[in-house]
Each structure stands twice: as structure tokens, then as C-alpha cells.
Enzyme design. Sequence first.
Site, PDB file in Angstrom:
ATOM      1  N   GLU A  90     -25.047  14.020 -39.526  1.00 37.46           N
ATOM      2  CA  GLU A  90     -24.303  15.261 -39.617  1.00 37.46           C
ATOM      3  C   GLU A  90     -23.590  15.239 -40.958  1.00 37.46           C
ATOM      4  OE1 GLU A  90     -20.866  18.115 -38.907  1.00 37.46           O
ATOM      5  OE2 GLU A  90     -20.605  15.964 -39.017  1.00 37.46           O
TER       6      GLU A  90
ATOM      7  N   ASP B  31     -21.535  11.302 -36.792  1.00 36.11           N
ATOM      8  CA  ASP B  31     -20.670  12.405 -37.206  1.00 36.11           C
ATOM      9  C   ASP B  31     -20.089  12.171 -38.602  1.00 36.11           C
ATOM     10  OD1 ASP B  31     -19.097  14.751 -36.318  1.00 36.11           O
ATOM     11  OD2 ASP B  31     -17.419  13.393 -36.649  1.00 36.11           O
TER      12      ASP B  31
HETATM   13  C1  GLC Z   1     -17.874  16.935 -37.457  1.00 32.59           C
HETATM   14  C2  GLC Z   1     -17.828  17.721 -36.170  1.00 32.59           C
HETATM   15  C3  GLC Z   1     -16.634  18.614 -36.182  1.00 32.59           C
HETATM   16  C4  GLC Z   1     -15.389  17.774 -36.363  1.00 32.59           C
HETATM   17  C5  GLC Z   1     -15.500  16.871 -37.587  1.00 32.59           C
HETATM   18  C6  GLC Z   1     -14.424  15.831 -37.605  1.00 32.59           C
HETATM   19  O1  GLC Z   1     -18.058  17.731 -38.541  1.00 32.59           O
HETATM   20  O2  GLC Z   1     -19.015  18.460 -36.015  1.00 32.59           O
HETATM   21  O3  GLC Z   1     -16.553  19.395 -35.030  1.00 32.59           O
HETATM   22  O4  GLC Z   1     -14.278  18.604 -36.502  1.00 32.59           O
HETATM   23  O5  GLC Z   1     -16.722  16.163 -37.595  1.00 32.59           O
HETATM   24  O6  GLC Z   1     -14.664  14.884 -36.596  1.00 32.59           O
END
Ligand code: GLC
Length: 651
Positions: free
Chosen positions: A326, A284
Amino acid sequence: MYEQQSHYLLNSILDQLKPEIRKRDLRHFYTRLGANFYAIHNLFQQLYGQREDFQAQLLRLVSVMASQYIARDAALKSTDAAREQDHHWFLRQEWVGMALYLDGFAGDLAGLRGKLPYLQELGVNMVHIMPILECPPGASDGGYAVSNFRNINARAGSLEELESLGADLRRRQMLLTLDVVVNHTSDQHEWAQRARAGEKAFQDFYYAFDNRDIPDLFEETLPEIFPETAPGNFTFDEAMKKWVMTVFNRYQWDLNYSNPAVFIEMLDIILFWANKGADIVRLDAVAFLWKKIGTTSQNEREAHLILQLFKDCCQVTAPGVLFIAEAIVAPVEIIKYFGEDAVIAKECEIAYNATFMALLWDALATHNAKLLNQGISSLPDKLDRATWLNYARCHDDIGLGFDDTDIRAVGYEPVAHRRFLIDYYTGAYDDSPARGRPFGRNDKTGDARISGALASLAGLETALEQGDEAAVQRSIDKILLLHGLIMSFGGIPLIYYGDELGTLNNEDFINDADKAQDSRWLHRPHYDWARAEQRFQRGSVEQRIFDGLKQRIAVRKSIAALADYNNRELLDVGNPHLFVFTRTNPAVALESVLVVANFNDRPEQFNLRDLRNRGRFEVGDLHDKVSGARPARLNDQVVIPAFGLYWLMCS
Ligand code: GLC
């Protein structure tokens, strides 16, 4: 010379490993460690080489890799070996994913096991369970504020249940994807609690400052991620009497990767979940891993070094496990998360194709594919052993992260164009059937993003309310158009749970104080399984969407040219409403698919003669693989219906 140093160091580290590790038969581990150690040493040196305890830290790193290898189950080890041999396995067209919130989809892990036949009925064989690691009750950013990285929430089930789900998935030849939130922890995590209690070693896990001097310097260039609900990037912690870096919410403390202890802990955690049966680990917010004063602290070179190091270490212990990056950042930055070199600088095998996603919504709103064509043709080539996660919708907001140069190149003014899109999707534009809400509106910069269920953004909610069957059909066509494109673009399509049934906005979050301020909950549904039964009712909205997706998934799996071997060629057919590309089977050059998408609300056409010159598409026998029909023709012109999508092939 440097390799020799590295060999010497490796030998001395192996000598220092604890007897319980040394006495084990670790043949495969040592082979892989030998092959990867030069890179591991090099990266660790670049990140932490200036420290006096460098060698001791490196020893700890190798010990963690070895211990997790020892803990790795025999079945997972044999999957590793099989995947090493067939190392392109994830590029094949057979994979189709779904991302889901466990509580909204099936309640808990036991419930999910009961729903696997449903996923298989649709054709989904990769399940991304959104974060289920332990997090505090109340606000937890949808599970992205983790308070214990080695357990799951009791309401999701037990670790044993997760392992048996993993085994069940493997029997069904389905993949399990789990999140590891590498950038931050909850302020309730033990590390944060111990930092609060004054333990210096744990304060060093975070960015914690006695006064505003350094935070103010950071703030000069740091953007705000959640400007409405969490303005600023630092939070004063009363107990610790320090300012802590909190780039996301105030309760999410950013980890400090300039401390090797943080890196080693997080590697251990990634390997822990690999050993619990995750085939794919979603990392993430990876763009944020390294912070530097005077920068936006996104996409820093060291963030890439950290990911390369994670990958190299994982290749040694659990080589069958893939990473998803991500990184929802600028198009030219996203692609760097695959790594810049397949051999020595590999990072994540899979990355969210946020660029394509945002461009699809642009095309749907403007009824033309100008920016989509421009944006995709500006994308640099990606590495060979890397693939996109293509999605139309996910649990987050839709950010309009296209490149300003591309926007200008197609004749729009960036600020005005983005404003139009926000207005179009959030109801401020009269002529739009979309029902979204703004997210993350920033009055200082004028930025905003978009929340809303895919079906509501595609106009289904409005059409149903108005009882307008033609409009209902139009929105179904749009939904199938977007999904048909993510299934044929090249990469793993990721369906968002509920979209296969045309699920609309869910307003319930307004009544929950922990969620009310975050409009992303609008599109995080709770399943109504009675409604899902409507998929068996011929002519129902649910049946038309579900079967449309199901059919496209089945056809995708049968066409080898749709595997991702960087085998896409974008074609300019001189009609701005159309997005056209070919996919070619590298093994059988004549086996090509011509993908044609029409974003206009009326039929459009293009001339086949140009394509015929390519020798691949004969006018006579072209037909659409999904419907089996031959497209309508006007002489040499092929006609594509409004919001239509064809996967055309000869024979
Ligand atoms: C990523 C997740 C999101 C979250 C962010 C902070 O972007 O997809 O939902 O708010 O990380 O953890």
C-alpha cells in the site's frame, strides 16, 4: 568470494540454532533458506552491517524464520508447495477481490462466514478484511493503530474463529487478505507503554527525542499527512518527556527500522498471520518505512531494502503468501514496490494502482480520457511476476497524485486542474452531480483530497433525490464503466464493499466524536441487508448495479486474455473521449479483447480501419462480450454509447 562468506555464515548459524529447531525435519525450509540466504545476508548487511551484534541479530532472524516454519500448519505447507510449482497463479483472471470493514459488512467473523455465499454469488473470491488486529477503543484510525499485533479485537471474534474462517475460505477456493500495519503502532501498544515507562530498549523501537533539535530538522522537509487533524510529525509524550515521531495521527508512533529488533519483530508478526491462514498480507503505508533528515522520508532506498528482506524471508517460511504494497505515492514511485528485479530485488507481488484510480476519476469529471491516456502511457513497465490491485474506490480518500508533467502535456495547468477536480467532487462546482467532501485540506500548500461513496461521487445520490430516472441511469452507467475498467485493465480488481449495491454516503460518523473530524467515514458504510435484498427486484438500482458487476465478473473469468501477463496495449484512436486498449492472450495470439470506454455524456465513435490493420479485429463479427450485442456502426465507425464500455471480441 562473497557467496563463500555467506555460505560459511549460514553454516555457522545453523550450528548455533537451538536443539529443538535442529532436531526437526526441516528439509523444505533448508532448501529455501539455502536458495535465499545470499540475498537475505546481503540485505541485512546493507541495513545493519555496521552493528557489532550483526551476527547475533542474523541468528535471531533465522531462528524466527525456522520457528514460524515449524509452527506452520501442514495444509498451508502443501499450499506453499503447490503455489511454488504454479508460481503465476495470482496473475490469472479468475481472481476478484472485495475489501470490507468487518463490523460494517457482517458484524463479526461469525457473521462474515454467513455472508460468504453472498460474496460468491457476486463472484468475489478474495476477501480483504480491513484491520481487525487489537486496537484501543475510541479513535484508532479505522484499526490502523494497533495495540497488539498478535490478537484480534474481541468484537471481531476470536483467533480460532479467524482460523476456521480461513479454512472455510480455502474450501471455497477463496483467498484471505489481512493487514499488517508495519509502519507504526498505537501509543497503547506494549512497546510504547514500556518506552514510556523508561525502558531504553523500547524507546529504541521508535523515534524519540529529548528536545526539538532533531524533530525541527525533520520538519523542514516532512510533508503533513493529516494536516487538519494531526498537523506536524512529532508529538510530545508527557510521561516519557520526549518528542515521538507520529507521521499519521498523534496516537500512531512510527517504528524505527534502523533497529534490527524492530525488523525481526515485524517479520515474526507477518509470519504469524501467514500461519493463521492469510494468503495475502497487505503491508500498510510502506512508503514511509525509512526516515531520513533532509528528505520527505517517503520511498527511501532503505524502505525498499526492508521490503525485499521481508519478501526473501517470507519466501523461505511461507512461500505461498503474497504481499500487497500500500504505497499511495507518485506513479513512477509506486511501480518500484514490485521490486526492480524479479530475481534479486523482488518486493511485493501486488500493489495498489492508485494512479489508475485517480485518473479514472479525472476522466469521469472532465468527460474525456486525455489525462487517463497520458498517465497510463507514461507508466513504466512492471515486472513479470507482479500485478496491480485495480480499484475505483477504497476506504481512504482519493488523492490526485498524477504527475504534473502529464497534466501539462494534455494542456491543463496542474494547480487549476486539481482545484477543478476537488470542486467538481465536493459540490463547489455548479454543474456537477457529485456529492463528496474534502479531506486533508492543507491551507499551507492548497492541497486537498476527496472523500465520498463511489455512488455519491458518480451522481447517484443527487439523481435519486431529484427523482430523475435519466440521471439515475447515467450514474449507474458511470459505476459500471469504472468497474468494467478495473476488471479489464490487467490485475486483480478490488471492489469496495457496498459499491456493488450503489451504497450512498453515510453521514452517521458526524455524531461520533472519534470519527467526526475524519470525512473518510463518509464512505465506510454499515450494510442494510434488507436493502441488499433489492438486488432481486428487477429494475431496482441495487439490481441493476449488482447484476451489472456480477455479469462483468463472470465474463472476466471466462476470458484468458484478461489475465495479467503485461499483455495490454494502449491505442490512440484520435478521439479524446475514448480510452481504448487491447488485451491479448499470450498463449493464443489471435485471442484479443478490444476494450473501449467512453467518458463522454453522449455517444462517441472511432474508426475501426486503423485496428483492422493489426489483423486482430474484423469489422464484421465484432461483438461485446458483456452484453453479447454487436456495437452500432456508421460505416467503418464504431459507436460507443455515453459512459459505455465494450469488451469487443471477434467470434
Ligand atoms: C494507510 C491506510 C489508512 C491509514 C494510514 C495510516 O494508508 O490505508 O487508512 O490512515 O495507512 O495507518
